[in-house]
Write a protein that holds these residues in place. Structure first.
Motif, PDB file in Angstrom:
ATOM      1  N   THR A   3       0.303  -1.025  -0.306  1.00  0.00           N
ATOM      2  CA  THR A   3      -0.014   0.041   0.098  1.00  0.00           C
ATOM      3  C   THR A   3       0.940   1.406  -0.354  1.00  0.00           C
ATOM      4  O   THR A   3       1.969   1.081   0.672  1.00  0.00           O
ATOM      5  N   THR A   6      -9.661  -4.954  -0.625  1.00  0.00           N
ATOM      6  CA  THR A   6     -11.079  -6.504  -0.677  1.00  0.00           C
ATOM      7  C   THR A   6     -10.846  -7.023  -0.758  1.00  0.00           C
ATOM      8  O   THR A   6     -12.010  -7.852  -0.980  1.00  0.00           O
ATOM      9  N   VAL A  50     -16.805   0.347  -0.486  1.00  0.00           N
ATOM     10  CA  VAL A  50     -15.745   0.487   0.385  1.00  0.00           C
ATOM     11  C   VAL A  50     -14.719   1.564  -0.129  1.00  0.00           C
ATOM     12  O   VAL A  50     -14.887   1.476  -1.699  1.00  0.00           O
ATOM     13  N   GLY A  51     -13.868   2.060   0.215  1.00  0.00           N
ATOM     14  CA  GLY A  51     -12.790   2.709   0.002  1.00  0.00           C
ATOM     15  C   GLY A  51     -12.834   3.588   0.081  1.00  0.00           C
ATOM     16  O   GLY A  51     -11.345   4.342  -0.444  1.00  0.00           O
ATOM     17  N   GLU A  52     -13.488   4.812   0.026  1.00  0.00           N
ATOM     18  CA  GLU A  52     -13.385   6.259   0.325  1.00  0.00           C
ATOM     19  C   GLU A  52     -14.609   6.649   0.517  1.00  0.00           C
ATOM     20  O   GLU A  52     -15.990   5.891   0.818  1.00  0.00           O
ATOM     21  N   PRO A  53     -14.869   8.064   1.260  1.00  0.00           N
ATOM     22  CA  PRO A  53     -15.893   8.387   1.896  1.00  0.00           C
ATOM     23  C   PRO A  53     -16.823   8.336   0.362  1.00  0.00           C
ATOM     24  O   PRO A  53     -16.409   9.133  -0.764  1.00  0.00           O
ATOM     25  N   THR A 105     -18.897   0.498   4.952  1.00  0.00           N
ATOM     26  CA  THR A 105     -17.265  -0.223   5.520  1.00  0.00           C
ATOM     27  C   THR A 105     -16.516   0.381   5.418  1.00  0.00           C
ATOM     28  O   THR A 105     -15.751   0.772   4.290  1.00  0.00           O
ATOM     29  N   GLU A 146      -4.038  -2.647   6.211  1.00  0.00           N
ATOM     30  CA  GLU A 146      -3.823  -2.571   7.584  1.00  0.00           C
ATOM     31  C   GLU A 146      -4.871  -3.235   8.239  1.00  0.00           C
ATOM     32  O   GLU A 146      -4.145  -4.072   9.274  1.00  0.00           O
ATOM     33  N   ASP A 174      -6.651   8.154   8.862  1.00  0.00           N
ATOM     34  CA  ASP A 174      -8.047   8.933   9.164  1.00  0.00           C
ATOM     35  C   ASP A 174      -8.244  10.315   9.877  1.00  0.00           C
ATOM     36  O   ASP A 174      -8.073   9.809  10.704  1.00  0.00           O
ATOM     37  N   ILE A 217     -15.986   9.376   8.652  1.00  0.00           N
ATOM     38  CA  ILE A 217     -14.589  10.170   7.970  1.00  0.00           C
ATOM     39  C   ILE A 217     -14.723  11.162   7.595  1.00  0.00           C
ATOM     40  O   ILE A 217     -15.283  11.413   5.969  1.00  0.00           O
ATOM     41  N   ARG A 223      -8.213  11.492   4.903  1.00  0.00           N
ATOM     42  CA  ARG A 223      -6.811  11.585   5.264  1.00  0.00           C
ATOM     43  C   ARG A 223      -6.555  12.765   5.649  1.00  0.00           C
ATOM     44  O   ARG A 223      -6.646  14.016   5.890  1.00  0.00           O
ATOM     45  N   ASN A 257      -6.786   9.934  -2.089  1.00  0.00           N
ATOM     46  CA  ASN A 257      -7.225   8.659  -2.164  1.00  0.00           C
ATOM     47  C   ASN A 257      -8.311   9.185  -3.487  1.00  0.00           C
ATOM     48  O   ASN A 257      -9.191   9.933  -4.043  1.00  0.00           O
ATOM     49  N   GLY A 311     -10.571   5.438  -4.909  1.00  0.00           N
ATOM     50  CA  GLY A 311     -10.605   4.512  -3.386  1.00  0.00           C
ATOM     51  C   GLY A 311      -9.232   3.534  -3.170  1.00  0.00           C
ATOM     52  O   GLY A 311      -9.360   3.108  -2.480  1.00  0.00           O
TER      53      GLY A 311
HETATM   54  O1  PRX Z   1      -8.940   7.075   4.187  1.00  0.00           O
HETATM   55  C1  PRX Z   1      -9.798   5.847   4.756  1.00  0.00           C
HETATM   56  C2  PRX Z   1     -10.074   4.635   2.639  1.00  0.00           C
HETATM   57  O2  PRX Z   1      -9.188   3.988   2.229  1.00  0.00           O
HETATM   58  C3  PRX Z   1      -7.960   4.127   3.301  1.00  0.00           C
HETATM   59  C4  PRX Z   1      -7.715   2.283   3.293  1.00  0.00           C
HETATM   60  O3  PRX Z   1      -7.195   2.249   2.062  1.00  0.00           O
HETATM   61  P1  PRX Z   1      -7.044   1.252   1.490  1.00  0.00           P
HETATM   62  O4  PRX Z   1      -5.555   0.544   2.542  1.00  0.00           O
HETATM   63  O5  PRX Z   1      -5.733   0.847  -0.116  1.00  0.00           O
HETATM   64  O6  PRX Z   1      -7.753   0.076   1.874  1.00  0.00           O
HETATM   65  C5  PRX Z   1      -8.948  -0.030   0.997  1.00  0.00           C
HETATM   66  C6  PRX Z   1      -9.845  -0.983   1.520  1.00  0.00           C
HETATM   67  C7  PRX Z   1     -10.346  -1.161   2.113  1.00  0.00           C
HETATM   68  C8  PRX Z   1      -8.622   4.397   4.392  1.00  0.00           C
HETATM   69  O7  PRX Z   1      -7.982   5.120   5.535  1.00  0.00           O
HETATM   70  N1  PRX Z   1     -11.685   3.847   3.089  1.00  0.00           N
HETATM   71  C9  PRX Z   1     -11.342   3.313   3.336  1.00  0.00           C
HETATM   72  N2  PRX Z   1     -12.922   2.909   3.187  1.00  0.00           N
HETATM   73  C10 PRX Z   1     -13.766   3.250   3.390  1.00  0.00           C
HETATM   74  C11 PRX Z   1     -12.623   4.800   3.767  1.00  0.00           C
HETATM   75  N3  PRX Z   1     -12.877   6.246   3.686  1.00  0.00           N
HETATM   76  C12 PRX Z   1     -13.839   6.389   3.906  1.00  0.00           C
HETATM   77  N4  PRX Z   1     -15.168   5.571   3.775  1.00  0.00           N
HETATM   78  C13 PRX Z   1     -15.039   3.839   4.448  1.00  0.00           C
HETATM   79  N5  PRX Z   1     -15.788   3.554   3.791  1.00  0.00           N
END
Ligand code: PRX
Length: 734
Positions: free
Chosen positions: A350, A397, A472-475, A498, A503, A586, A598, A601, A607, A610
């Motif tokens: 990552t 994911t 998943v992945g971002e707001p 989610t 990590e 975050d 959330i 960052r 991001n 995602g």
């Molecule tokens: O900033 C958060 C955002 O994605 C980051 C993690 O990225 P990564 O390790 O590539 O994994 C993504 C898939 C799990 C986080 O630190 N993030 C992930 N899910 C969300 C999110 N931000 C807001 N809402 C979420 N549901």
């Protein structure tokens, strides 16, 4: 759940001799219907009737137990799995405080098990699921599909495991995987897990499959990851179509292996190549004959033919072997290697804020337990479900929620090679109808893309099988959330937003679909065993409604165990800023109901669609161009990607800022990192805003990129004229 209810949980500790009384209060407010500010979406009653966690009180009770009796909670959860030697003694040992010694976390250390055995053999032998479909593979074209049962998967994994052993792979060796979304990808991961090898799915081949074009990482990025993990084998494929674009994976792999040589680290002894494009995707006899013909001519080049397109598959006869040649002839039996609960399972890279990617390390038993449990509860999995997660398996994911979590539950999943807009913009909805998908998991960026086409393509298909939707992945912005809920879920499917990270291994903040009232845009509440806190800049814990750094107080089984080969970086990245806590990076807000939102960052990560990108890594790539004197990269909101890259570039004297230069700079980033990191904006910056001590003021750059004129306090700027100049050069369009 229908009224505002206050739950109090009181713990009293009394030391009689010292007259010392310690009271902890946990307050949880269930959001009530009277709430005027925001609409709350309650779980549908039909879902609640049969759910694993059927209401909010059950969630609270389970959560409470997971926090107060973690040993018992996780020991019970572990009972479902097969242990060669059962977990005994203390389940959880950890230190989160750098001031007290090395950071470490261990779950069930000393117990012996095997991940592959638990997700395959246990299903086939103990649960009689040999005939159940594990994967419904759907190719780039709707006409290409295949089903794989648990029994077939087990046999194929054993063959692959034996073949890997034949190539010299042993317990603890690292195997790099650079494959598209095909069954061989899961097979290779599980084969590694079976023999105790550590897989490193180096590429997030095509990030979120939102764009028809290839959007993965470059051969240089692949090389960097292979070198870091010192992989001895690379498993790749000849090529793959994504939408209309053919990607020559073997060629990219070859380039990567050349880079490894250049870096003085030629660790890869064998390159195993799946004949995918040639056989599965095209499947024509003509194509096979052509290959055979060229083989006989003992040329080093083999050609694949598809739709009259010939691609070159370069071949190094000493190093390269076709998957089909070494796997198909192997035995269907392969004894699993019994591993310690804390032996490594995989490494996944990552982005890191220093610019160098981090190899996040996960271990066997904790990851098994956590992905299995989160999958079961967050998607409320039942045996007749058809589940589909559209992520790439090369992303966390996919690891957690296409491979390990669903398989551990004996689920049937769709494995999709294509993109959402090919051959038409209703492809996702067509696939849902085709397979009767009941649980669907995708990313906000995909939802935003599909929203653009309106409801018509959605309404053409029968989506009545859907029960739960996930993101998943971002707001997720409320507008996209509502469209997903109303147009796709027809107003009857809860949307589980989610929050988690590479990590964290699995979901850490998430609703449970039959239990948690939803607020669009909030990842709601913690999963079992997870204790979120919000800290201010000074590391002070904030109570009640608050905004600050999102951290976690204690480990849960799925949390990473380290950065591969770099304990120092592991501790400094996640534990040094606030001793005693795991720091997510975050920002987060907790509202009056205790819900978590959330906010983005807090570090120098961006991001994009995602996916996390490091500004330092992009700056490093741009700085390599001969014309560049200095560069600073910031994020700017983007309607589809969520966020995109905006780069300020100061040129060396004698260089001119031209359109061609901008294209060259974009090319440089594509070459060094990959198409996913291609900047949307590159602006000429005759000077950068700096403090008197020479630090670039990124806040100001972010505001310029967003065209925010009110810049606030600029008193620390060394030269305030720079700002006006930068505004005058601002990029208006990409
Ligand atoms: O900033 C958060 C955002 O994605 C980051 C993690 O990225 P990564 O390790 O590539 O994994 C993504 C898939 C799990 C986080 O630190 N993030 C992930 N899910 C969300 C999110 N931000 C807001 N809402 C979420 N549901």
């Amino acid at each position: 759940c229908k009224t505002n209810t206050l739950y109090l949980d009181m713990q009293v500790r009394c030391k009689t001799n010292t007259l010392y009384l310690d009271i902890h209060l946990t307050v949880m407010v269930v959001p009530g219907r009277q709430d005027k500010e925001e609409k709350i979406y309650y779980p549908p009653e039909d879902l609640q009737m049969n759910a694993h966690v059927p209401n909010f009180n059950s969630y609270l009770a389970l959560y409470k137990r997971s926090i107060e009796e973690p040993e018992e909670f996780w020991r019970d959860a572990a009972q479902e799995f097969y242990w060669k030697e059962s977990p005994s003694g203390q389940i959880l040992q950890f230190n989160f405080d750098v001031t007290k010694g090395n950071i470490s976390m261990k779950f069930m250390a000393g117990a012996k098990t095997n991940m592959c055995y638990n997700v395959l053999d246990r299903n086939v032998l103990d649960r009689n699921l040999g005939e159940k479909v594990a994967y419904l593979w759907e190719g780039n074209l709707p006409a290409h599909h295949q089903t794989i049962t648990y029994g077939q998967l087990l046999k194929q994994v054993c063959r692959c495991a034996n073949a890997l052993k034949q190539t010299g792979v042993k317990k603890g060796d690292r195997v790099a995987i650079y494959l598209p979304m095909i069954p061989e990808l899961v097979v290779t991961m599980l084969a590694c897990a079976r023999i105790g090898a550590v897989h490193s799915a180096v590429v997030r081949l095509i990030i979120w499959p939102c764009y028809s074009q290839f959007a993965g990482f470059s051969s240089e990025s692949l090389a960097e990851r292979i070198v870091d993990a010192q992989c001895s084998v690379l498993v790749t494929a000849d090529g793959v179509y994504r939408g209309e674009k053919l990607i020559n994976l073997k060629q990219i792999s070859d380039e990567a292996l050349e880079h490894c040589q250049e870096k003085g680290s030629p660790t890869v002894q064998k390159c195993v190549v799946v004949k995918h494009h040639a056989l599965r995707a095209s499947g024509t006899d003509e194509c096979n004959k052509l290959q055979v013909g060229l083989n006989i001519m003992s040329t080093l080049k083999i050609y694949n033919l598809y739709k009259n397109v010939v691609i070159l598959t370069p071949w190094n006869a000493e190093r390269d072997v076709w998957w089909q040649d070494i796997v198909d002839s192997e035995s269907e039996q392969c004894d699993p290697e019994w591993l310690d609960a804390e032996d490594p399972l995989f490494i996944l890279y990552t982005s890191g804020s220093t610019g160098k990617p981090k190899g996040v390390l996960h271990t066997v038993a904790g990851y098994l337990l956590y992905t299995s449990l989160t999958f079961k509860y967050v998607f409320d999995h039942h045996h007749d479900d058809v589940y589909w997660c559209t992520a790439d398996i090369g992303w966390i994911t996919g690891h957690s929620y296409i491979a390990y979590g669903p398989l551990a539950n004996g689920a049937t999943s769709v494995l999709f090679e294509g993109v959402p807009v090919y051959p038409h913009v209703g492809r996702y909805w067509e696939v849902i109808e085709k397979y009767g998908v009941s649980k669907f998991y995708t990313a906000p960026t995909a939802i935003r893309l599909l929203m653009k086409y309106g409801r018509e393509p959605v309404e053409k298909y029968d989506l009545s099988s859907l029960r739960v939707l996930g993101t998943v992945g971002e707001p997720i912005n409320p507008e996209a959330w509502l469209w997903y809920h109303d147009a796709v879920g027809q107003g009857r499917c809860p949307v589980v937003d989610t929050f988690w990270q590479t990590e964290t291994g699995g979901h850490v903040l998430t609703p449970l679909p039959a239990a948690t009232p939803l607020k669009p845009g909030s990842a709601t509440l913690p999963f079992f065993g997870v204790q979120p806190c919000i800290l201010n800049e000074h590391g002070e814990e904030l109570q009640g409604e608050a905004e600050g750094y999102l951290v976690f107080r204690k480990p849960w089984p799925g949390i990473m165990r380290g950065i591969y080969g770099n304990q120092e970086r592991f501790e400094s990245t996640y534990f040094r800023k606030f001793p005693g806590f795991y720091v997510t990076g975050d920002g987060c807000r907790r509202d009056k109901d205790g819900y978590y939102w959330i906010t983005g960052r807090m570090d120098d990560m961006l991001n994009v669609s995602g996916h996390l990108l490091s500004t330092a890594e992009v700056e490093g790539a741009l700085s390599e161009h001969a014309a560049v004197a200095e560069v600073a990269v910031v994020g700017r909101p983007h309607p589809l990607k969520g966020e995109c890259l905006y780069c300020f570039v100061t040129l060396k004297d004698s260089h001119e800022f031209t359109h061609d230069l901008v294209e060259e700079l974009k090319g440089k980033v594509r070459e060094k990192i990959g198409p996913i990191a291609t900047p949307d904006f590159i602006q000429n910056a005759p000077g950068l805003p700096k403090t008197r001590s020479g630090k670039i003021m990124r806040r100001v750059l972010r505001q310029i990129a967003r065209n925010e004129k009110d810049l606030g306090d600029l008193s620390t700027l060394a030269d305030s004229k720079v700002v006006d100049v930068l505004f005058s050069y601002r990029c208006k369009t990409a």
